[in-house]
Write a protein that holds these residues in place. Structure first.
Motif, short mmCIF file in Angstrom:
data_model
loop_
_atom_site.label_atom_id
_atom_site.label_comp_id
_atom_site.label_asym_id
_atom_site.label_seq_id
_atom_site.Cartn_x
_atom_site.Cartn_y
_atom_site.Cartn_z
N PHE A 168 108.85 89.08 -17.16
CA PHE A 168 108.29 88.17 -16.16
C PHE A 168 107.38 87.14 -16.83
CE2 PHE A 168 104.73 86.88 -13.51
CZ PHE A 168 105.40 86.28 -12.46
N ASP A 169 106.51 87.60 -17.73
CA ASP A 169 105.60 86.68 -18.41
C ASP A 169 106.37 85.64 -19.21
OD1 ASP A 169 103.35 87.93 -17.40
OD2 ASP A 169 103.10 89.24 -19.14
N ARG A 170 107.42 86.06 -19.89
CA ARG A 170 108.23 85.11 -20.64
C ARG A 170 108.86 84.08 -19.70
NH1 ARG A 170 111.19 89.44 -24.78
NH2 ARG A 170 109.50 89.50 -26.32
N GLY A 171 109.35 84.57 -18.56
CA GLY A 171 109.94 83.65 -17.60
C GLY A 171 108.93 82.64 -17.09
N LEU A 172 107.72 83.09 -16.81
CA LEU A 172 106.70 82.19 -16.28
C LEU A 172 106.31 81.14 -17.31
CD1 LEU A 172 104.99 81.61 -13.79
CD2 LEU A 172 103.26 83.20 -14.68
N ILE A 173 106.21 81.54 -18.56
CA ILE A 173 105.88 80.58 -19.62
C ILE A 173 106.97 79.52 -19.74
CG2 ILE A 173 105.53 80.29 -22.10
CD1 ILE A 173 104.23 83.12 -22.05
N TRP A 174 108.23 79.95 -19.74
CA TRP A 174 109.33 78.98 -19.80
C TRP A 174 109.33 78.09 -18.56
CZ3 TRP A 174 111.10 77.91 -24.22
CH2 TRP A 174 111.42 78.88 -25.18
N GLN A 175 109.02 78.66 -17.41
CA GLN A 175 108.94 77.87 -16.18
C GLN A 175 107.91 76.76 -16.33
OE1 GLN A 175 108.51 80.10 -12.46
NE2 GLN A 175 107.00 78.62 -11.75
N TYR A 176 106.75 77.11 -16.86
CA TYR A 176 105.71 76.11 -17.04
C TYR A 176 106.10 75.06 -18.08
CZ TYR A 176 102.39 78.87 -14.27
OH TYR A 176 101.74 79.53 -13.26
N GLY A 177 107.04 75.40 -18.95
CA GLY A 177 107.52 74.45 -19.95
C GLY A 177 108.73 73.66 -19.49
N CYS B 108 112.70 78.28 -9.99
CA CYS B 108 113.38 77.60 -11.10
C CYS B 108 114.77 77.10 -10.73
CB CYS B 108 113.45 78.52 -12.31
SG CYS B 108 111.84 78.79 -13.09
N LEU B 109 115.28 77.51 -9.59
CA LEU B 109 116.53 76.93 -9.11
C LEU B 109 116.31 75.52 -8.57
CD1 LEU B 109 117.99 80.06 -7.31
CD2 LEU B 109 119.03 78.88 -9.26
N GLY B 110 115.06 75.17 -8.33
CA GLY B 110 114.72 73.85 -7.82
C GLY B 110 114.41 72.88 -8.94
N PRO B 111 113.85 71.73 -8.60
CA PRO B 111 113.61 70.67 -9.58
C PRO B 111 112.35 70.90 -10.39
CG PRO B 111 112.84 69.97 -7.44
CD PRO B 111 113.47 71.33 -7.24
N ASN B 112 112.19 70.10 -11.42
CA ASN B 112 110.92 70.03 -12.14
C ASN B 112 110.66 68.57 -12.50
OD1 ASN B 112 112.04 69.44 -14.85
ND2 ASN B 112 112.74 71.57 -14.81
N TYR B 113 109.59 68.32 -13.20
CA TYR B 113 109.18 66.94 -13.49
C TYR B 113 110.23 66.19 -14.32
CZ TYR B 113 105.64 63.27 -14.17
OH TYR B 113 104.94 62.10 -14.14
N ASN B 114 111.00 66.94 -15.11
CA ASN B 114 112.01 66.32 -15.97
C ASN B 114 113.42 66.37 -15.38
OD1 ASN B 114 110.15 65.65 -17.94
ND2 ASN B 114 110.43 67.57 -19.05
N LYS B 115 113.59 67.11 -14.29
CA LYS B 115 114.91 67.19 -13.65
C LYS B 115 114.70 67.17 -12.14
CE LYS B 115 119.24 69.75 -13.29
NZ LYS B 115 120.01 70.97 -13.66
N LEU B 116 114.92 66.01 -11.55
CA LEU B 116 114.69 65.82 -10.13
C LEU B 116 115.90 66.32 -9.34
CD1 LEU B 116 113.36 62.14 -10.32
CD2 LEU B 116 112.19 64.29 -10.90
N TRP B 117 115.70 66.44 -8.02
CA TRP B 117 116.84 66.83 -7.18
C TRP B 117 118.01 65.86 -7.36
CZ3 TRP B 117 117.67 71.33 -5.40
CH2 TRP B 117 116.68 72.14 -4.83
N HIS C 135 95.93 78.48 -20.45
CA HIS C 135 97.01 78.51 -19.46
C HIS C 135 98.05 77.44 -19.79
CE1 HIS C 135 99.15 78.31 -15.66
NE2 HIS C 135 98.54 79.43 -15.29
N PRO C 136 99.27 77.85 -20.15
CA PRO C 136 100.27 76.87 -20.59
C PRO C 136 100.67 75.87 -19.51
CG PRO C 136 101.27 79.04 -20.29
CD PRO C 136 99.79 79.23 -20.20
N GLY C 137 100.68 76.30 -18.25
CA GLY C 137 101.05 75.38 -17.19
C GLY C 137 100.01 74.31 -16.96
N LEU C 138 98.76 74.70 -16.87
CA LEU C 138 97.69 73.72 -16.63
C LEU C 138 97.61 72.72 -17.78
CD1 LEU C 138 94.92 76.10 -15.26
CD2 LEU C 138 96.36 74.55 -13.95
N LEU C 139 97.72 73.20 -19.00
CA LEU C 139 97.67 72.30 -20.16
C LEU C 139 98.84 71.32 -20.15
CD1 LEU C 139 96.69 74.99 -22.81
CD2 LEU C 139 95.20 73.15 -21.98
N HIS C 140 100.03 71.83 -19.90
CA HIS C 140 101.23 71.00 -19.89
C HIS C 140 101.15 69.95 -18.78
CE1 HIS C 140 105.93 70.88 -19.65
NE2 HIS C 140 105.44 69.82 -20.25
#
Length: 235
Positions: free
Chosen positions: A29-38, A68-77, A202-207
């Motif tokens: 789970f932690d690995r997934g969350l870190i990748w999610q934030y990246g 993660c099935l949804g969009p992110n800042y680098n991949k929009l809907w 926190h990797p998400g906040l920093l990113h």
């Protein structure tokens, strides 16, 4: 890639501790969350799926996959292909429905409820903007309830900047662009970094702070955050 438990990328020590979770499921789970934030949603989903293999009733792994099935800042809907949208929306709704039937603590339930507002039921709609807005509004409510939860802050900020990706600032004036949530996102991030030392790990906040400031007139303000983010993974 083949996800081997013993030989995996060094992602650092960041963790969101889950209640009553087996150590192996917690690790994935932690690995997934870190990748999610990246913004590596594909690898994040693979890790969350490993967590579910170990702990089939893990509600937050379902939340993570759905997110993660949804969009992110680098991949929009708008970057999703027609079939990709159908698969993403269908699976997200299934996962969130399953999660609703599982035990979850208060903040987890709030995150799940907010995430339901992110996914329309009709993959043929042309404008996903209202759904991005609805998710940001829903996460604002969660943030107001749990302002000291750094993951809540990160997910809230991401929802805000995803409303208007790559258009947070008016590069002619140096001011936040009209109709954006730039000021609100920065206020939430500044509060976290000012009042909670753990935010600097926190990797998400920093990113997200880097993305918030990169097109501003003062991108150098994010240099300390970028330096810290690099060190989190031991680079």
């Amino acid at each position: 890639m083949e996800l081997d438990t013993m030989t995996y990328f060094d992602l650092g020590t960041f963790s969101r501790r889950l209640d009553n979770t087996l150590s192996e499921a917690q690790m994935w789970f932690d690995r997934g969350l870190i990748w999610q934030y990246g913004f590596n949603h594909e690898e994040a989903i693979a890790c969350y799926e490993r967590a579910l293999e170990v702990a089939p009733s893990n509600v937050m792994a379902r939340w993570g996959i759905a997110h993660c099935l949804g969009p992110n800042y680098n991949k929009l809907w708008t970057s999703f292909g027609p079939e990709e949208r159908i698969v993403a929306l269908t699976r997200a709704h299934v996962l969130l429905a399953e999660a609703c039937d599982l035990s979850a603590i208060e903040v987890e339930r709030a995150l799940l409820d907010a995430l339901t507002s992110r996914f329309p039921t009709d993959p043929e709609i042309a404008d996903y903007g209202p759904w991005n807005d609805d998710f940001a509004d829903a996460m604002r409510t969660v943030y107001e309830r749990f302002p000291d939860d750094l993951d809540v802050t990160a997910i809230f900020v991401e929802a805000l900047i995803n409303r208007t990706p790559w258009a947070l600032w008016d590069t002619r004036t140096g001011q936040p662009s009209a109709g954006t949530s730039t000021v609100e996102a920065r206020a939430a991030l500044d509060r976290a970094f000012t009042t909670q030392p753990a935010a600097w790990g926190h990797p998400g906040l920093l990113h997200f702070y880097i993305h918030l400031m990169e097109m501003s007139s003062t991108p150098e303000k994010a240099l300390p955050h970028a330096d810290r983010l690099v060190r989190l993974a031991g680079c």
